[in-house]
Design an enzyme around this catalytic site. Structure first.
Site, PDB file in Angstrom:
ATOM      1  N   THR A 353       0.872  -1.169   0.000  1.00  0.00           N
ATOM      2  CA  THR A 353       0.000   0.000   0.000  1.00  0.00           C
ATOM      3  C   THR A 353       0.911   1.221   0.000  1.00  0.00           C
ATOM      4  O   THR A 353       1.916   1.233   0.704  1.00  0.00           O
ATOM      5  CB  THR A 353      -0.950  -0.004   1.224  1.00  0.00           C
ATOM      6  OG1 THR A 353      -1.716   1.182   1.195  1.00  0.00           O
ATOM      7  CG2 THR A 353      -0.238  -0.108   2.550  1.00  0.00           C
ATOM      8  N   ARG A 354       0.605   2.199  -0.825  1.00  0.00           N
ATOM      9  CA  ARG A 354       1.550   3.311  -0.951  1.00  0.00           C
ATOM     10  C   ARG A 354       1.163   4.514  -0.107  1.00  0.00           C
ATOM     11  O   ARG A 354       1.997   5.311   0.253  1.00  0.00           O
ATOM     12  CB  ARG A 354       1.697   3.714  -2.424  1.00  0.00           C
ATOM     13  CG  ARG A 354       2.271   2.578  -3.212  1.00  0.00           C
ATOM     14  CD  ARG A 354       2.847   2.942  -4.545  1.00  0.00           C
ATOM     15  NE  ARG A 354       3.256   1.709  -5.187  1.00  0.00           N
ATOM     16  CZ  ARG A 354       2.542   1.029  -6.064  1.00  0.00           C
ATOM     17  NH1 ARG A 354       1.365   1.493  -6.443  1.00  0.00           N
ATOM     18  NH2 ARG A 354       2.972  -0.109  -6.561  1.00  0.00           N
ATOM     19  N   VAL A 355      -0.126   4.680   0.176  1.00  0.00           N
ATOM     20  CA  VAL A 355      -0.527   5.869   0.934  1.00  0.00           C
ATOM     21  C   VAL A 355      -1.320   5.543   2.195  1.00  0.00           C
ATOM     22  O   VAL A 355      -1.463   6.373   3.077  1.00  0.00           O
ATOM     23  CB  VAL A 355      -1.353   6.847   0.058  1.00  0.00           C
ATOM     24  CG1 VAL A 355      -0.506   7.498  -0.986  1.00  0.00           C
ATOM     25  CG2 VAL A 355      -2.539   6.154  -0.572  1.00  0.00           C
TER      26      VAL A 355
END
Ligand code: ATP
Ligand code: MG
Length: 477
Positions: A353-355
């Protein structure tokens, strides 16, 4: 004179027809997603603009009501407006088709607001950073791959690996939140859509849900439009209701196939894997519409879970890599884990997950921090232990602890767990208490723990409750 010029610009002629598609000449100021009408009251939608060998502008278009016959040479009239779908609050608890016809409704039928099927995505000024968490109710996701409101998280995996189940669990977990959900099903069989719908009805999820469907037997035009109409419906609730909304696109690989079919019917040249060269643009303009809006626009958010089916676990396929590069992370499902009974079959190595971790609750961050490291060490040690004949005591202990952790992360479908319970389970996993249990008893322990009413945990210290459950498990053996 002015009228003639105007006519050249807004009138066109059909030069060829196909199954649900037409090619037009004229319409010199046509734009993508513009609607046009014909003398036989057919409605069309511009999807592709190109020049032929003689540098004439040609237009590839879809017919929204293909049952009206159309001949070559008939004239069309551009309306200089975007295609719209008529929506309203009564879309809640209803099933719609991609052009806004109600297939099943909850008794109210006053759809009244025209809403652009393909509106432009919000710009940078209209957005703000993702800051709130969206709880899926799945302990493996909420702890290690947290998702934020406004994020786009791809669910990718082979067929029958639990992609739809993760989406359904995420919908069910919104029961006590303000998040409105839209489930868009495209290219699937009517029976599986009905199954999904009934399982949502049984769990009382229908009151904060709308469904859009284009089945496998629907035309490619409907399957293509379904994803955009789903995004329009979510946007409608985000902007008019200022609500956070969750959009599930199940699945986008069928959407890509539908667009490929349209493209080939329009006799346009195909590119890699016979997909049109512009397939990236088709998906990016759809997924860009999910956003966390700025407070000036109401502060709502559109979270999107596109689903992609892979072949033999190959996430490096054309469509999957495209979507991976557009989205803010992916939940990768593994067929091997599914077959070995680890459900949900989330491959922690490939998932990211990036954010989302920005919005994760600090309590969860704290308890998840310990187990992530242990799980990573376990996965490494497990692959190594297959070759080593004799393992040291410490490695053996670590393996048993890892197996216990995997057991804790297992969760059956349609049974989301609340955030506080998840934190409770993970904090128990970090303590020595569970060491006393055999791996096969962890499941029984968790079921008993989850059956305890929340108020009990307020009155009696959770550790004491857990100890008494461990005693019960011993007695049961
Ligand atoms: P398809 O590729 O056909 O769309 P899918 O990847 O969406 O399949 P699902 O339909 O969600 O997969 O699940 C396949 C089967 O696995 C279903 O029978 C479902 O009940 C079962 N399943 C999925 N997740 C779980 C789980 N966590 N626990 C128990 N069973 C599960
Ligand atoms: Mg599915």
């Amino acid at each position: 004179m002015v009228t003639i010029e105007k006519n050249i610009l807004i009138y066109g002629v059909i030069i060829s027809t196909g199954y649900g598609v037409v090619t037009l000449e004229g319409l010199l100021i046509a734009f993508i997603s513009e609607v046009f009408t014909t003398q036989s009251f057919s409605i069309g939608l511009v999807v592709n603009l190109y020049q032929n060998d003689t540098m004439n502008l040609l237009i590839g278009a879809l017919l929204l009501n293909p049952e009206n016959p159309l001949d070559q040479g008939s004239t069309v009239h551009a309306l200089s407006s975007l295609a719209t779908i008529t929506l309203g609050d009564c879309a809640i608890a209803s099933i719609l088709d991609p052009v806004g016809n109600v297939i099943f409704n909850s008794g109210r039928i006053n759809m009244q607001y025209p809403w652009a099927i393909e509106s432009p995505a919000p710009g940078i000024i209209d957005r703000q950073s993702v800051s709130e968490a969206l709880q899926t109710g799945l302990i493996a996701i909420d702890s290690s791959i947290p998702i934020g409101c406004g994020q786009r998280e791809l669910i990718v995996g082979d067929r029958q690996t639990g992609k739809t189940s993760i989406s359904i669990d995420s919908i069910l977990n919104q029961k006590y939140s303000t998040i409105f959900t839209v489930y868009t099903s495209l290219g699937q069989s009517s029976s599986s859509i009905l199954q999904v719908f009934l399982s949502l009805v049984q769990k009382d999820a229908i009151f904060y849900l709308s469904m859009l469907m284009a089945t496998a037997s629907s035309s490619a035009v409907h399957q293509y439009l379904c994803a955009y109409s789903g995004a329009a419906l979510s946007e409608f609730f985000v902007i008019t209701g200022e609500l956070p909304s969750l959009l599930i696109l199940d699945d986008l690989s069928r959407h890509a196939c539908a667009y490929r079919e349209i493209y080939l019917l329009l006799r346009r040249p195909a590119g890699r894997e016979a997909y049109p060269g512009e397939i990236f643009f088709v998906h990016s303009r759809l997924l860009e519409r999910s956003a966390k809006l700025s407070y000036n626009l109401g502060g709502g958010s559109l979270t999107c879970f596109p689903v992609i089916e892979t072949l033999a676990g190959d996430v490096s396929g054309y469509i999957s890599t495209n979507i991976i590069s557009i989205t803010d992370g992916q939940i990768a499902l593994s067929a091997d884990l599914f077959l070995s009974g680890i459900l949900p079959a989330i491959d922690v190595g490939l998932s990211v997950t990036r954010v989302g971790s920005i919005g994760q609750w600090y309590g969860m961050k704290y308890v998840a921090g310990f187990y992530k490291l242990e799980l990573a060490q376990f996965v490494e040690l497990q692959s190594f232990s297959q070759f080593a004949s004799d393992l040291g005591q410490e490695s053996k202990n670590r393996l048993t602890k890892g197996l216990r952790l995997v057991e804790i992360l297992k969760q059956s479908s349609r049974s989301p767990i609340s955030l506080t319970r998840q934190v409770g389970i993970l904090s128990l996993a970090n303590q020595k208490l569970l060491k006393a249990l055999a791996i096969k008893d962890v499941d029984l322990f968790l079921n008993l723990y989850l059956d305890i009413p929340s108020w009990t945990l307020l009155l009696i210290p959770p550790n004491l409750v857990a100890k008494s459950i461990v005693c019960c498990v011993f007695k049961a053996n």
